[in-house]
Design a protein around this motif. Structure first.
Motif, PDB file in Angstrom:
ATOM      1  N   GLN A 100      34.926 -35.910  -8.328  1.00 45.86           N
ATOM      2  CA  GLN A 100      34.591 -35.218  -7.079  1.00 45.86           C
ATOM      3  C   GLN A 100      35.781 -35.091  -6.139  1.00 45.86           C
ATOM      4  O   GLN A 100      35.625 -35.043  -4.922  1.00 45.86           O
ATOM      5  N   ASN A 101      36.964 -34.988  -6.693  1.00 43.87           N
ATOM      6  CA  ASN A 101      38.177 -34.723  -5.918  1.00 43.87           C
ATOM      7  C   ASN A 101      38.412 -33.212  -5.918  1.00 43.87           C
ATOM      8  O   ASN A 101      39.386 -32.709  -6.465  1.00 43.87           O
ATOM      9  N   TYR A 102      37.485 -32.501  -5.307  1.00 44.83           N
ATOM     10  CA  TYR A 102      37.511 -31.036  -5.370  1.00 44.83           C
ATOM     11  C   TYR A 102      38.723 -30.442  -4.657  1.00 44.83           C
ATOM     12  O   TYR A 102      39.195 -29.379  -5.031  1.00 44.83           O
ATOM     13  N   ASP A 103      39.214 -31.133  -3.630  1.00 46.85           N
ATOM     14  CA  ASP A 103      40.391 -30.627  -2.925  1.00 46.85           C
ATOM     15  C   ASP A 103      41.630 -30.649  -3.825  1.00 46.85           C
ATOM     16  O   ASP A 103      42.587 -29.897  -3.596  1.00 46.85           O
ATOM     17  N   ILE A 104      41.598 -31.460  -4.871  1.00 42.84           N
ATOM     18  CA  ILE A 104      42.696 -31.505  -5.848  1.00 42.84           C
ATOM     19  C   ILE A 104      42.395 -30.590  -7.033  1.00 42.84           C
ATOM     20  O   ILE A 104      43.260 -29.841  -7.492  1.00 42.84           O
ATOM     21  N   SER A 105      41.157 -30.637  -7.534  1.00 40.92           N
ATOM     22  CA  SER A 105      40.823 -29.883  -8.748  1.00 40.92           C
ATOM     23  C   SER A 105      40.787 -28.377  -8.502  1.00 40.92           C
ATOM     24  O   SER A 105      41.247 -27.599  -9.350  1.00 40.92           O
ATOM     25  N   GLU A 106      40.268 -27.944  -7.370  1.00 42.32           N
ATOM     26  CA  GLU A 106      40.133 -26.500  -7.131  1.00 42.32           C
ATOM     27  C   GLU A 106      41.473 -25.774  -7.166  1.00 42.32           C
ATOM     28  O   GLU A 106      41.600 -24.749  -7.853  1.00 42.32           O
ATOM     29  N   PRO A 107      42.512 -26.263  -6.462  1.00 41.82           N
ATOM     30  CA  PRO A 107      43.808 -25.575  -6.566  1.00 41.82           C
ATOM     31  C   PRO A 107      44.376 -25.571  -7.988  1.00 41.82           C
ATOM     32  O   PRO A 107      45.033 -24.612  -8.400  1.00 41.82           O
ATOM     33  N   MET A 108      44.108 -26.640  -8.739  1.00 38.62           N
ATOM     34  CA  MET A 108      44.595 -26.686 -10.122  1.00 38.62           C
ATOM     35  C   MET A 108      43.903 -25.608 -10.963  1.00 38.62           C
ATOM     36  O   MET A 108      44.552 -24.903 -11.743  1.00 38.62           O
ATOM     37  N   PHE A 109      42.590 -25.491 -10.810  1.00 46.23           N
ATOM     38  CA  PHE A 109      41.859 -24.454 -11.546  1.00 46.23           C
ATOM     39  C   PHE A 109      42.353 -23.059 -11.143  1.00 46.23           C
ATOM     40  O   PHE A 109      42.518 -22.178 -11.991  1.00 46.23           O
ATOM     41  N   ARG A 110      42.591 -22.868  -9.839  1.00 49.66           N
ATOM     42  CA  ARG A 110      43.084 -21.566  -9.374  1.00 49.66           C
ATOM     43  C   ARG A 110      44.458 -21.242  -9.972  1.00 49.66           C
ATOM     44  O   ARG A 110      44.719 -20.108 -10.368  1.00 49.66           O
ATOM     45  N   GLU A 111      45.337 -22.242 -10.041  1.00 56.68           N
ATOM     46  CA  GLU A 111      46.666 -22.038 -10.648  1.00 56.68           C
ATOM     47  C   GLU A 111      46.540 -21.590 -12.092  1.00 56.68           C
ATOM     48  O   GLU A 111      47.230 -20.676 -12.543  1.00 56.68           O
ATOM     49  N   ILE A 112      45.647 -22.259 -12.817  1.00 59.86           N
ATOM     50  CA  ILE A 112      45.449 -21.911 -14.234  1.00 59.86           C
ATOM     51  C   ILE A 112      44.969 -20.476 -14.339  1.00 59.86           C
ATOM     52  O   ILE A 112      45.477 -19.700 -15.170  1.00 59.86           O
ATOM     53  N   LEU A 113      44.016 -20.101 -13.501  1.00 60.41           N
ATOM     54  CA  LEU A 113      43.481 -18.738 -13.559  1.00 60.41           C
ATOM     55  C   LEU A 113      44.522 -17.699 -13.149  1.00 60.41           C
ATOM     56  O   LEU A 113      44.577 -16.601 -13.719  1.00 60.41           O
ATOM     57  N   GLU A 114      45.338 -18.030 -12.161  1.00 60.27           N
ATOM     58  CA  GLU A 114      46.393 -17.094 -11.736  1.00 60.27           C
ATOM     59  C   GLU A 114      47.462 -16.912 -12.828  1.00 60.27           C
ATOM     60  O   GLU A 114      47.949 -15.819 -13.031  1.00 60.27           O
ATOM     61  N   GLU A 115      47.772 -17.990 -13.525  1.00 61.71           N
ATOM     62  CA  GLU A 115      48.773 -17.932 -14.582  1.00 61.71           C
ATOM     63  C   GLU A 115      48.216 -17.328 -15.860  1.00 61.71           C
ATOM     64  O   GLU A 115      48.970 -16.880 -16.717  1.00 61.71           O
ATOM     65  N   ASN A 116      46.914 -17.335 -15.994  1.00 59.30           N
ATOM     66  CA  ASN A 116      46.273 -16.877 -17.221  1.00 59.30           C
ATOM     67  C   ASN A 116      45.073 -15.990 -16.859  1.00 59.30           C
ATOM     68  O   ASN A 116      43.929 -16.381 -17.041  1.00 59.30           O
ATOM     69  N   PRO A 117      45.355 -14.788 -16.351  1.00 59.44           N
ATOM     70  CA  PRO A 117      44.257 -13.933 -15.866  1.00 59.44           C
ATOM     71  C   PRO A 117      43.332 -13.450 -16.978  1.00 59.44           C
ATOM     72  O   PRO A 117      43.591 -13.367 -18.087  1.00 59.44           O
TER      73      PRO A 117
END
Length: 195
Positions: free
Chosen positions: A178-195
Motif C-alpha cells: 500500500q505504498n501507492y505514492d511510490i508504486s504509482e509513479p513506477m507504473f506510470r514510468e513503465i507505461l510511458e516507456e512502453n506505450p
C-alpha cells in the motif's frame, strides 16, 4: 546445420500432430525414446514445448511429471526448474514453486548465469505470501537488470523489457504494501516507456 534444423522441425511437427490428435501417450513414449537418442540441446526444446502444450490443455499433472522426469535426467537445467516452478504456481502449489525458483537461482549462480528474470519470477511468486522475500527478490532483479550491458546475447529491446519487468515487480511489491505514492509513479514510468 541445415539438416539438423530440418530434422528438429520434423520432430516438432510430429509432436504437434500427436497433440492435435490427443495421442499424448504416444508423444510421451516418443519423447522418452528421443531423450536417449538426441543431444540435450535438441531434446530440451521438444520437452519444454510439449509440456507447455499439455499445460495449455489443462493436463498439468502430466506436464509436471514430464518436467520432473526431465529434471532427473538434466538436474542442472535452469529452464526446466523455472518451467516446473511456473506450473506448480498454476496448480496452487506456491511453496513448491518458490523452492524450485530458489533452486533455479542457485543453479544460475553456480553456472554464472544469474538472471534478473528468475528474480522477477521469485518476487511474483512470493508477493502474497512473504512481502520481505518479494521485496528482496524484486530489488535483486532491479540490481541485475540495471547492471546488464548490451551485447549479442542481450540486445537493447531485450534489456529494456527485462528492466521493465524488474521495475514492475518492485512496483507490485510497493502496491501490495500500500505504498501507492511510490508504486504509482513506477507504473506510470513503465507505461510511458512502453506505450
Amino acid at each position: 546445420f541445415v539438416l539438423k534444423s530440418n530434422i528438429q522441425q520434423l520432430r516438432i511437427l510430429q509432436l504437434e500432430v500427436w497433440i492435435a490428435d490427443e495421442q499424448f501417450a504416444r508423444a510421451d513414449e516418443w519423447l522418452e525414446e528421443k531423450r536417449g537418442e538426441i543431444e540435450e540441446v535438441e531434446y530440451l526444446p521438444l520437452l519444454q514445448g510439449y509440456t507447455t502444450q499439455l499445460a495449455h490443455r489443462d493436463r498439468h499433472d502430466q506436464a509436471a511429471e514430464l518436467l520432473r522426469e526431465g529434471i532427473k535426467h538434466f538436474p542442472k537445467n535452469i529452464a526446466l526448474h523455472s518451467q516446473l516452478a511456473e506450473l506448480a504456481q498454476v496448480q496452487g502449489q506456491f511453496m513448491q514453486g518458490t523452492k524450485l525458483l530458489h533452486r533455479a537461482i542457485r543453479l544460475a549462480v553456480e553456472q554464472e548465469e544469474e538472471s534478473a528474470e528468475l528474480w522477477v519470477k521469485l518476487s511474483s511468486a512470493s508477493l502474497h505470501r512473504n512481502d520481505k522475500k518479494a521485496r528482496n527478490a524484486a530489488e535483486k532483479a532491479m540490481e541485475l537488470a540495471e547492471a546488464m550491458e548490451e551485447d549479442d546475447d542481450h540486445p537493447p529491446q531485450m534489456l529494456r523489457q527485462l528492466r521493465w519487468q524488474a521495475k514492475n515487480a518492485l512496483a507490485q511489491v510497493e502496491s501490495h504494501e500500500q505504498n501507492y505514492d511510490i508504486s504509482e509513479p513506477m507504473f506510470r514510468e513503465i507505461l510511458e516507456e512502453n506505450p
